[in-house]
Scaffold this motif. Structure first.
Motif, PDB file in Angstrom:
ATOM      1  N   THR A  61       0.956  -1.121  -0.067  1.00 51.25           N
ATOM      2  CA  THR A  61       0.018  -0.207   0.136  1.00 51.25           C
ATOM      3  C   THR A  61       0.766   1.238  -0.098  1.00 51.25           C
ATOM      4  N   TYR A  62       0.346   2.314  -0.298  1.00 47.69           N
ATOM      5  CA  TYR A  62       1.041   3.701  -0.221  1.00 47.69           C
ATOM      6  C   TYR A  62       0.862   4.251   1.123  1.00 47.69           C
ATOM      7  N   ALA A  63       1.760   4.165   1.743  1.00 50.34           N
ATOM      8  CA  ALA A  63       1.993   4.562   3.255  1.00 50.34           C
ATOM      9  C   ALA A  63       1.552   6.153   3.523  1.00 50.34           C
ATOM     10  N   SER A  64       2.133   6.897   2.376  1.00 53.14           N
ATOM     11  CA  SER A  64       1.826   8.561   2.573  1.00 53.14           C
ATOM     12  C   SER A  64       0.288   8.753   2.187  1.00 53.14           C
ATOM     13  N   MET A  65      -0.238   7.695   1.879  1.00 51.77           N
ATOM     14  CA  MET A  65      -1.846   8.146   1.219  1.00 51.77           C
ATOM     15  C   MET A  65      -2.632   7.766   2.430  1.00 51.77           C
ATOM     16  N   THR A  66      -3.871   8.414   2.129  1.00 54.78           N
ATOM     17  CA  THR A  66      -4.950   7.955   3.075  1.00 54.78           C
ATOM     18  C   THR A  66      -5.547   6.622   2.580  1.00 54.78           C
ATOM     19  N   VAL A  67      -6.343   6.004   3.318  1.00 51.34           N
ATOM     20  CA  VAL A  67      -6.954   4.767   3.173  1.00 51.34           C
ATOM     21  C   VAL A  67      -7.814   5.038   1.779  1.00 51.34           C
ATOM     22  N   MET A  68      -8.675   5.968   1.658  1.00 49.67           N
ATOM     23  CA  MET A  68      -9.411   6.267   0.725  1.00 49.67           C
ATOM     24  C   MET A  68      -8.645   6.324  -0.605  1.00 49.67           C
ATOM     25  N   GLU A  69      -7.564   7.143  -0.520  1.00 52.23           N
ATOM     26  CA  GLU A  69      -6.915   7.564  -1.644  1.00 52.23           C
ATOM     27  C   GLU A  69      -6.079   6.405  -2.246  1.00 52.23           C
ATOM     28  N   ASN A  70      -5.730   5.426  -1.473  1.00 51.97           N
ATOM     29  CA  ASN A  70      -5.076   4.229  -1.865  1.00 51.97           C
ATOM     30  C   ASN A  70      -6.177   3.386  -2.640  1.00 51.97           C
ATOM     31  N   VAL A  71      -7.262   3.468  -2.230  1.00 50.26           N
ATOM     32  CA  VAL A  71      -8.333   2.623  -3.097  1.00 50.26           C
ATOM     33  C   VAL A  71      -8.708   3.505  -4.215  1.00 50.26           C
ATOM     34  N   GLN A  72      -8.751   4.600  -4.189  1.00 48.24           N
ATOM     35  CA  GLN A  72      -8.932   5.561  -5.435  1.00 48.24           C
ATOM     36  C   GLN A  72      -7.801   5.328  -6.378  1.00 48.24           C
ATOM     37  N   MET A  73      -6.471   5.231  -6.094  1.00 46.04           N
ATOM     38  CA  MET A  73      -5.628   5.051  -6.945  1.00 46.04           C
ATOM     39  C   MET A  73      -5.943   3.756  -7.984  1.00 46.04           C
ATOM     40  N   ALA A  74      -6.250   2.828  -7.167  1.00 40.19           N
ATOM     41  CA  ALA A  74      -6.448   1.574  -7.831  1.00 40.19           C
ATOM     42  C   ALA A  74      -7.597   1.618  -8.853  1.00 40.19           C
ATOM     43  N   LEU A  75      -8.677   2.372  -8.413  1.00 42.91           N
ATOM     44  CA  LEU A  75      -9.992   2.559  -9.424  1.00 42.91           C
ATOM     45  C   LEU A  75      -9.380   3.506 -10.554  1.00 42.91           C
ATOM     46  N   ILE A  76      -8.437   4.441 -10.380  1.00 39.99           N
ATOM     47  CA  ILE A  76      -8.079   5.375 -11.392  1.00 39.99           C
ATOM     48  C   ILE A  76      -7.219   4.377 -12.466  1.00 39.99           C
ATOM     49  N   LYS A  86      -4.151  -5.245   5.926  1.00 45.30           N
ATOM     50  CA  LYS A  86      -4.734  -6.481   5.196  1.00 45.30           C
ATOM     51  C   LYS A  86      -6.082  -6.186   4.542  1.00 45.30           C
ATOM     52  N   ARG A  87      -6.926  -5.640   5.465  1.00 48.04           N
ATOM     53  CA  ARG A  87      -8.261  -5.320   4.774  1.00 48.04           C
ATOM     54  C   ARG A  87      -8.198  -4.052   3.577  1.00 48.04           C
ATOM     55  N   LEU A  88      -7.174  -3.308   4.046  1.00 47.74           N
ATOM     56  CA  LEU A  88      -7.146  -2.236   2.755  1.00 47.74           C
ATOM     57  C   LEU A  88      -6.611  -2.698   1.462  1.00 47.74           C
ATOM     58  N   GLU A  89      -5.821  -3.738   1.673  1.00 48.52           N
ATOM     59  CA  GLU A  89      -5.248  -4.228   0.415  1.00 48.52           C
ATOM     60  C   GLU A  89      -6.211  -5.179  -0.253  1.00 48.52           C
ATOM     61  N   LEU A  90      -7.083  -5.766   0.691  1.00 43.89           N
ATOM     62  CA  LEU A  90      -8.183  -6.831  -0.450  1.00 43.89           C
ATOM     63  C   LEU A  90      -9.089  -5.715  -0.952  1.00 43.89           C
ATOM     64  N   ALA A  91      -9.511  -4.632  -0.327  1.00 42.89           N
ATOM     65  CA  ALA A  91     -10.449  -3.414  -0.964  1.00 42.89           C
ATOM     66  C   ALA A  91      -9.653  -3.192  -2.439  1.00 42.89           C
ATOM     67  N   ILE A  92      -8.198  -2.640  -2.330  1.00 38.72           N
ATOM     68  CA  ILE A  92      -7.550  -2.427  -3.359  1.00 38.72           C
ATOM     69  C   ILE A  92      -7.550  -3.542  -4.734  1.00 38.72           C
ATOM     70  N   ALA A  93      -7.241  -5.123  -4.007  1.00 34.13           N
ATOM     71  CA  ALA A  93      -7.474  -6.003  -4.977  1.00 34.13           C
ATOM     72  C   ALA A  93      -8.707  -6.241  -5.750  1.00 34.13           C
ATOM     73  N   LEU A  94      -9.959  -5.660  -4.905  1.00 37.64           N
ATOM     74  CA  LEU A  94     -11.241  -5.778  -5.386  1.00 37.64           C
ATOM     75  C   LEU A  94     -11.509  -4.657  -6.303  1.00 37.64           C
ATOM     76  N   ALA A  95     -10.592  -3.627  -6.574  1.00 38.09           N
ATOM     77  CA  ALA A  95     -11.059  -2.509  -7.280  1.00 38.09           C
ATOM     78  C   ALA A  95     -11.308  -2.549  -8.668  1.00 38.09           C
ATOM     79  N   HIS A  96     -11.092  -3.579  -9.172  1.00 38.22           N
ATOM     80  CA  HIS A  96     -11.120  -3.748 -10.754  1.00 38.22           C
ATOM     81  C   HIS A  96     -12.136  -5.062 -11.021  1.00 38.22           C
ATOM     82  N   SER A  97     -12.795  -5.335  -9.729  1.00 40.86           N
ATOM     83  CA  SER A  97     -13.867  -6.508 -10.022  1.00 40.86           C
ATOM     84  C   SER A  97     -13.296  -7.666 -10.529  1.00 40.86           C
ATOM     85  N   PRO A  98     -12.205  -8.334  -9.954  1.00 38.65           N
ATOM     86  CA  PRO A  98     -11.759  -9.428 -10.563  1.00 38.65           C
ATOM     87  C   PRO A  98     -12.428 -10.697 -10.522  1.00 38.65           C
ATOM     88  N   GLN A  99     -12.256 -11.753 -11.245  1.00 40.06           N
ATOM     89  CA  GLN A  99     -12.953 -12.971 -11.373  1.00 40.06           C
ATOM     90  C   GLN A  99     -12.230 -14.002 -10.509  1.00 40.06           C
TER      91      GLN A  99
END
Length: 268
Positions: free
Chosen positions: A89-104, A151-164
């Motif tokens: 994860t990006y330590a300098s970013m917020t939790v929200m920003e980490n997920v936003q970057m994956a979505l971007i 670990k929960r944040l990383e899971l959210a990031i991994a789900l950002a592109h709706s993986p199969q």
């Protein structure tokens, strides 16, 4: 019907055969645990499935499309997500920003300068954080999170592109026992809700036997056993590899012996 089909996957490093003729199938909505002792070849398998290593031979097909020879980026685009033993994860970013970057990245907006990144895909990011129980920490810096929350944040990031397909390499590593159970129950709920397939490695047998639908055991790069939790738990060859014979998985007292041998097990 299996949507992931792995056939004859092999990889050598010098004269060492790290993975030898591994084949497996995974269905949507299925949690498949890949377990094995030190040097079994689990992480090598993961790296070949995700395109980080090219196999010497074998085939990996997702919905009939060959993944061998594709880059990790292309495999990600085809619907494969991954989490790692050490959180990424990006330590300098917020939790929200980490997920936003994956979505971007998912929406191919990395090189767009407007609107500002902090304003993009917030509703989607919020929904993912709610899914993993992290919405209350959305504006906290990732650097101050407890390890279980990372670990929960990383899971959210991994789900950002709706993986199969989701590859989870020791998802509960470094977590307290209660956190391990919570994370895997969350994963099981997401698998059921989104009908995705999950292949995960894990050394905590309580986690494996409580949540996996099926278990595949590797030993010295080869498949030792493949079956239901009950079949693998009762398999004498698996007991020999993990416990040196004697106690059976799940028996009182066997857990302490297993955890002592499994604690700190690394993969080749």
């Amino acid at each position: 019907m299996s949507f992931l089909e792995v056939r004859g996957l092999s990889k050598s490093f010098g004269g060492v055969r790290a993975v030898n003729e591994v084949s497996l199938d995974l269905k949507q909505g299925e949690l498949l645990a890949l377990i094995g002792p030190n040097g079994a070849g689990k992480t090598t398998c993961f790296n070949m499935l995700y395109g980080q290593l090219k196999p010497d031979q074998g085939s990996v097909k997702l919905n009939g499309q060959e993944l061998v020879g594709q880059t990790p980026r292309k495999i990600w685009r085809l619907g494969v997500g991954r989490t790692f033993q050490i959180t990424a994860t990006y330590a300098s970013m917020t939790v929200m920003e980490n997920v936003q970057m994956a979505l971007i990245s998912h929406h191919r907006g990395i090189f767009s300068v407007w609107p500002p990144a902090s304003r993009r895909h917030r509703p989607e990011a919020k929904a993912l954080l709610e899914l993993v129980g992290m919405e209350s920490q959305a504006e906290r810096a990732a650097s101050v999170l407890a390890y279980g929350d990372l670990k929960r944040l990383e899971l959210a990031i991994a789900l950002a592109h709706s993986p199969q397909l989701l590859l989870m390499d020791e998802p509960a590593a470094g977590m307290a026992p209660k956190e391990r159970v919570g994370l895997m129950q969350l994963t099981a709920d997401i698998v059921k809700e989104r009908n995705i397939g999950v292949l995960f490695t894990e050394h905590d047998m309580d986690v494996v036997f409580s949540h996996a639908h099926r278990v595949l055991v590797l030993n010295r790069g080869e498949i030792l056993a493949d079956g239901s939790v009950e079949e693998v738990r009762a398999n004498p060859r698996v007991q020999e590899v993990y416990l040196g014979g004697g106690s059976t998985f799940g028996e009182q007292g066997a857990g302490e012996e297993a955890s002592g041998k499994q604690e700190g097990l690394a993969d080749a």
